[in-house]
Design a protein around this motif. Structure first.
Motif, PDB file in Angstrom:
ATOM      1  N   PHE A 231       0.830  -1.205   0.000  1.00  0.00           N
ATOM      2  CA  PHE A 231       0.000   0.000   0.000  1.00  0.00           C
ATOM      3  C   PHE A 231       0.864   1.254   0.000  1.00  0.00           C
ATOM      4  CE2 PHE A 231      -1.514   3.464   2.692  1.00  0.00           C
ATOM      5  CZ  PHE A 231      -2.560   3.932   1.903  1.00  0.00           C
ATOM      6  N   LEU A 232       1.861   1.287   0.886  1.00  0.00           N
ATOM      7  CA  LEU A 232       2.723   2.467   0.994  1.00  0.00           C
ATOM      8  C   LEU A 232       3.490   2.717  -0.302  1.00  0.00           C
ATOM      9  CD1 LEU A 232       4.038   1.947   4.639  1.00  0.00           C
ATOM     10  CD2 LEU A 232       2.543   3.797   3.845  1.00  0.00           C
ATOM     11  N   GLU A 233       3.922   1.664  -0.940  1.00  0.00           N
ATOM     12  CA  GLU A 233       4.627   1.816  -2.221  1.00  0.00           C
ATOM     13  C   GLU A 233       3.701   2.390  -3.287  1.00  0.00           C
ATOM     14  OE1 GLU A 233       6.075  -2.110  -2.909  1.00  0.00           O
ATOM     15  OE2 GLU A 233       7.972  -1.777  -1.848  1.00  0.00           O
ATOM     16  N   ALA A 234       2.458   1.876  -3.326  1.00  0.00           N
ATOM     17  CA  ALA A 234       1.489   2.368  -4.305  1.00  0.00           C
ATOM     18  C   ALA A 234       1.111   3.820  -4.023  1.00  0.00           C
ATOM     19  CB  ALA A 234       0.242   1.476  -4.291  1.00  0.00           C
ATOM     20  N   ALA A 235       0.880   4.144  -2.752  1.00  0.00           N
ATOM     21  CA  ALA A 235       0.525   5.513  -2.369  1.00  0.00           C
ATOM     22  C   ALA A 235       1.674   6.471  -2.652  1.00  0.00           C
ATOM     23  CB  ALA A 235       0.147   5.561  -0.887  1.00  0.00           C
ATOM     24  N   ALA A 236       2.900   6.010  -2.442  1.00  0.00           N
ATOM     25  CA  ALA A 236       4.084   6.846  -2.690  1.00  0.00           C
ATOM     26  C   ALA A 236       4.186   7.221  -4.167  1.00  0.00           C
ATOM     27  CB  ALA A 236       5.339   6.112  -2.233  1.00  0.00           C
ATOM     28  N   ARG A 237       3.904   6.275  -5.031  1.00  0.00           N
ATOM     29  CA  ARG A 237       3.961   6.559  -6.474  1.00  0.00           C
ATOM     30  C   ARG A 237       2.887   7.564  -6.865  1.00  0.00           C
ATOM     31  NH1 ARG A 237       4.986   0.862  -6.357  1.00  0.00           N
ATOM     32  NH2 ARG A 237       7.191   0.454  -6.841  1.00  0.00           N
ATOM     33  N   LYS A 238       1.721   7.456  -6.256  1.00  0.00           N
ATOM     34  CA  LYS A 238       0.639   8.393  -6.552  1.00  0.00           C
ATOM     35  C   LYS A 238       0.968   9.802  -6.054  1.00  0.00           C
ATOM     36  CE  LYS A 238      -2.665   6.002  -8.589  1.00  0.00           C
ATOM     37  NZ  LYS A 238      -3.289   6.406  -9.876  1.00  0.00           N
ATOM     38  N   ARG A 239       1.701   9.890  -4.932  1.00  0.00           N
ATOM     39  CA  ARG A 239       2.008  11.189  -4.334  1.00  0.00           C
ATOM     40  C   ARG A 239       3.385  11.722  -4.736  1.00  0.00           C
ATOM     41  NH1 ARG A 239      -1.294  12.700  -0.101  1.00  0.00           N
ATOM     42  NH2 ARG A 239      -3.384  11.910  -0.550  1.00  0.00           N
ATOM     43  N   GLY A 240       4.103  10.978  -5.556  1.00  0.00           N
ATOM     44  CA  GLY A 240       5.406  11.450  -6.010  1.00  0.00           C
ATOM     45  C   GLY A 240       6.505  11.335  -4.968  1.00  0.00           C
ATOM     46  N   ALA A 241       6.313  10.445  -4.010  1.00  0.00           N
ATOM     47  CA  ALA A 241       7.344  10.241  -2.982  1.00  0.00           C
ATOM     48  C   ALA A 241       8.363   9.227  -3.503  1.00  0.00           C
ATOM     49  CB  ALA A 241       6.707   9.749  -1.680  1.00  0.00           C
ATOM     50  N   ILE A 242       9.107   9.659  -4.507  1.00  0.00           N
ATOM     51  CA  ILE A 242      10.071   8.792  -5.186  1.00  0.00           C
ATOM     52  C   ILE A 242      11.461   9.417  -5.123  1.00  0.00           C
ATOM     53  CG2 ILE A 242      10.649   7.629  -7.345  1.00  0.00           C
ATOM     54  CD1 ILE A 242       8.054   6.651  -6.123  1.00  0.00           C
ATOM     55  N   MET A 243      12.442   8.614  -4.832  1.00  0.00           N
ATOM     56  CA  MET A 243      13.827   9.087  -4.776  1.00  0.00           C
ATOM     57  C   MET A 243      14.513   8.817  -6.115  1.00  0.00           C
ATOM     58  SD  MET A 243      14.957   7.917  -0.902  1.00  0.00           S
ATOM     59  CE  MET A 243      14.682   6.167  -1.196  1.00  0.00           C
ATOM     60  N   ARG A 244      15.770   9.213  -6.216  1.00  0.00           N
ATOM     61  CA  ARG A 244      16.543   8.966  -7.432  1.00  0.00           C
ATOM     62  C   ARG A 244      16.616   7.466  -7.717  1.00  0.00           C
ATOM     63  NH1 ARG A 244      21.840  12.977  -7.165  1.00  0.00           N
ATOM     64  NH2 ARG A 244      20.696  14.956  -7.377  1.00  0.00           N
ATOM     65  N   GLY A 245      16.557   7.143  -8.983  1.00  0.00           N
ATOM     66  CA  GLY A 245      16.613   5.744  -9.364  1.00  0.00           C
ATOM     67  C   GLY A 245      15.261   5.070  -9.305  1.00  0.00           C
ATOM     68  N   GLY A 246      14.205   5.857  -8.985  1.00  0.00           N
ATOM     69  CA  GLY A 246      12.850   5.296  -8.958  1.00  0.00           C
ATOM     70  C   GLY A 246      12.491   4.583  -7.671  1.00  0.00           C
ATOM     71  N   ARG A 247      13.365   4.678  -6.671  1.00  0.00           N
ATOM     72  CA  ARG A 247      13.080   4.020  -5.393  1.00  0.00           C
ATOM     73  C   ARG A 247      12.028   4.805  -4.614  1.00  0.00           C
ATOM     74  NH1 ARG A 247      17.967   4.249  -2.226  1.00  0.00           N
ATOM     75  NH2 ARG A 247      16.756   3.109  -0.656  1.00  0.00           N
ATOM     76  N   ASN A 249      10.277   6.486  -1.533  1.00  0.00           N
ATOM     77  CA  ASN A 249      10.706   7.141  -0.294  1.00  0.00           C
ATOM     78  C   ASN A 249       9.691   6.793   0.798  1.00  0.00           C
ATOM     79  OD1 ASN A 249      11.406   8.862   1.797  1.00  0.00           O
ATOM     80  ND2 ASN A 249      12.016  10.523   0.420  1.00  0.00           N
ATOM     81  N   LEU A 250       9.952   5.685   1.490  1.00  0.00           N
ATOM     82  CA  LEU A 250       9.005   5.197   2.491  1.00  0.00           C
ATOM     83  C   LEU A 250       8.863   6.166   3.659  1.00  0.00           C
ATOM     84  CD1 LEU A 250       9.790   1.369   2.586  1.00  0.00           C
ATOM     85  CD2 LEU A 250       7.722   2.481   1.737  1.00  0.00           C
ATOM     86  N   HIS A 251       9.956   6.803   4.034  1.00  0.00           N
ATOM     87  CA  HIS A 251       9.870   7.767   5.136  1.00  0.00           C
ATOM     88  C   HIS A 251       8.913   8.905   4.768  1.00  0.00           C
ATOM     89  CE1 HIS A 251      11.207  10.185   8.591  1.00  0.00           C
ATOM     90  NE2 HIS A 251      11.100  11.211   7.764  1.00  0.00           N
ATOM     91  N   LYS A 252       9.023   9.397   3.561  1.00  0.00           N
ATOM     92  CA  LYS A 252       8.185  10.507   3.116  1.00  0.00           C
ATOM     93  C   LYS A 252       6.713  10.122   3.067  1.00  0.00           C
ATOM     94  CE  LYS A 252       7.250  14.579   1.491  1.00  0.00           C
ATOM     95  NZ  LYS A 252       7.353  15.766   2.375  1.00  0.00           N
ATOM     96  N   ILE A 253       6.403   8.962   2.517  1.00  0.00           N
ATOM     97  CA  ILE A 253       4.992   8.576   2.394  1.00  0.00           C
ATOM     98  C   ILE A 253       4.402   8.249   3.765  1.00  0.00           C
ATOM     99  CG2 ILE A 253       5.397   6.115   1.950  1.00  0.00           C
ATOM    100  CD1 ILE A 253       2.644   8.440   0.446  1.00  0.00           C
ATOM    101  N   CYS A 254       5.220   7.732   4.688  1.00  0.00           N
ATOM    102  CA  CYS A 254       4.738   7.498   6.053  1.00  0.00           C
ATOM    103  C   CYS A 254       4.420   8.828   6.733  1.00  0.00           C
ATOM    104  CB  CYS A 254       5.776   6.727   6.861  1.00  0.00           C
ATOM    105  SG  CYS A 254       5.878   4.970   6.454  1.00  0.00           S
ATOM    106  N   GLU A 255       5.266   9.819   6.491  1.00  0.00           N
ATOM    107  CA  GLU A 255       5.041  11.158   7.039  1.00  0.00           C
ATOM    108  C   GLU A 255       3.754  11.747   6.482  1.00  0.00           C
ATOM    109  OE1 GLU A 255       7.557  15.331   7.632  1.00  0.00           O
ATOM    110  OE2 GLU A 255       8.339  13.724   6.360  1.00  0.00           O
ATOM    111  N   VAL A 256       3.527  11.580   5.189  1.00  0.00           N
ATOM    112  CA  VAL A 256       2.303  12.072   4.549  1.00  0.00           C
ATOM    113  C   VAL A 256       1.080  11.394   5.155  1.00  0.00           C
ATOM    114  CG1 VAL A 256       0.971  12.065   2.401  1.00  0.00           C
ATOM    115  CG2 VAL A 256       3.391  12.704   2.367  1.00  0.00           C
ATOM    116  N   LEU A 257       1.142  10.066   5.287  1.00  0.00           N
ATOM    117  CA  LEU A 257       0.016   9.297   5.826  1.00  0.00           C
ATOM    118  C   LEU A 257      -0.333   9.759   7.238  1.00  0.00           C
ATOM    119  CD1 LEU A 257      -1.992   6.917   5.782  1.00  0.00           C
ATOM    120  CD2 LEU A 257      -0.123   5.450   6.578  1.00  0.00           C
ATOM    121  N   LEU A 258       0.656   9.909   8.093  1.00  0.00           N
ATOM    122  CA  LEU A 258       0.403  10.294   9.484  1.00  0.00           C
ATOM    123  C   LEU A 258      -0.120  11.727   9.579  1.00  0.00           C
ATOM    124  CD1 LEU A 258       3.498   8.657  11.211  1.00  0.00           C
ATOM    125  CD2 LEU A 258       1.129   7.868  11.247  1.00  0.00           C
TER     126      LEU A 258
END
Length: 334
Positions: A231-247, A249-258
């Motif tokens: 879920f977090l990976e899918a939500a991150a892609r929707k919100r643009g929480a992506i780092m260099r290389g397409g990885r 950013n779990l920390h960022k999407i967790c921050e957004v969710l909370l």
């Protein structure tokens, strides 16, 4: 998650609450309607005794109304406890608290002396905002972070009630690991005292199971993943929480969710139910029993010596010698 947040001023505040409680007529405890159990200070319950208690389920506008009704019924099953829901967007409703206080303390209300009410609550539960509404003026300092109030203060209201404000306090030991996560997810503890990734994973796991339609719709997902990491990976892609290389950013999407959970952007969400509490208490009791049994075994092994046969023989020999020496000494004294 190991949460260590019990500063010195909280220890002092808890001690002062214990000392002052005998001087008040009623205890008012402000809870977060999203987490009534986790935001309820067990230390207050221990010292309350038979004193009447009004539990305020604040931030009602952020909580699931059906689950809040379940919690009210659950809390009111305890002797001497009444409940009421409040939210900062409806200050007029909050004024009903004073009517309930006078009703609960009817005998005291009939006298010329003021009703003494002590108001308590964990950090960031909205207690200071509520006090300002009740006083109809700015008295208590408010803030968008925990632990703003640092000391007790007595507030004389204009309707025969004296309100004893207390600092927001946690308690020395958080027994339920789930409560630790819920306190962090709701914003009851400072950001510096928690790990976003850890709390975000917990919140995601709960939310996709308890509110699947909300999560799928809010994050615009074609289908809802089965696990929190997916879920977090899918939500991150929707919100643009992506780092260099397409990885991702779990920390960022967790921050957004909370942040969206705490601000109410996800809608009216409750993080625990009375039914969950029953199961968790059962798990805690089983864990406590297992821990006690393990401790008893360790003590028994220590008592027995956990020794090799040779060491046991030497121990028995020493015991026999001491006993023989004791017999000789008694014989010589005759």
């Amino acid at each position: 998650m190991a949460l260590q947040w019990f500063p010195g001023h909280m220890h002092k505040a808890l001690k002062e609450i214990k000392e002052s409680l005998s001087q008040v007529d009623i205890l008012i405890e402000v809870l977060d309607a999203r987490i009534p159990y986790s935001s309820e200070n067990p230390e207050i319950a221990k010292i309350r005794g038979d004193k009447p208690c009004l539990k305020i389920l604040n931030k009602y506008d952020l909580a699931d109304p059906d689950i809040t009704a379940q919690w009210q019924a659950h809390l009111e099953s305890e002797r001497g406890v009444s409940t009421i829901t409040t939210s900062s967007d409806k200050p007029g409703e909050s004024r009903k608290i004073l009517d309930m206080v006078r009703q609960i303390c009817a005998e005291r209300d009939a006298s010329v002396k003021a009703i003494n009410a002590m108001i308590t609550g964990i950090p960031n539960v909205g207690k200071s905002t509520l006090i300002n509404i009740l006083a109809q003026r700015t008295i208590a300092k408010t803030g968008n972070e925990p632990a703003v109030t640092k000391s007790q203060q007595r507030i004389r209201l204009d309707n025969g009630i004296a309100l004893h404000d207390t600092p927001g306090v946690l308690w020395p030991k958080l027994e339920n690991p789930n409560s630790i996560y819920r306190l962090a997810a709701s914003g009851a503890v400072k950001n510096t005292a928690m790990e976003y990734d850890d709390v975000g994973f917990y919140a995601a796991d709960y939310l996709i199971k308890a509110y699947p339609e909300v999560m799928q719709s809010h994050y615009k997902l074609e289908e809802l993943p089965d696990t929190e990491i997916e879920f977090l990976e899918a939500a991150a892609r929707k919100r643009g929480a992506i780092m260099r290389g397409g990885r991702v950013n779990l920390h960022k999407i967790c921050e957004v969710l909370l942040n969206e959970l705490q601000s109410g952007k996800l809608g009216r969400i409750s993080l625990e139910t009375p039914e969950m509490l029953v199961e968790e208490k059962r798990e805690m009791e089983a864990a406590a029993k297992k821990k006690a049994e393990a401790k008893a075994k360790r003590k028994q092994r220590f008592k027995d010596g956990s020794q090799t046969p040779d060491k046991r023989d030497r121990k028995e020999t020493r015991t026999e010698k001491r006993q023989e020496q004791s017999r000789r000494m008694k014989k010589n004294r005759r």
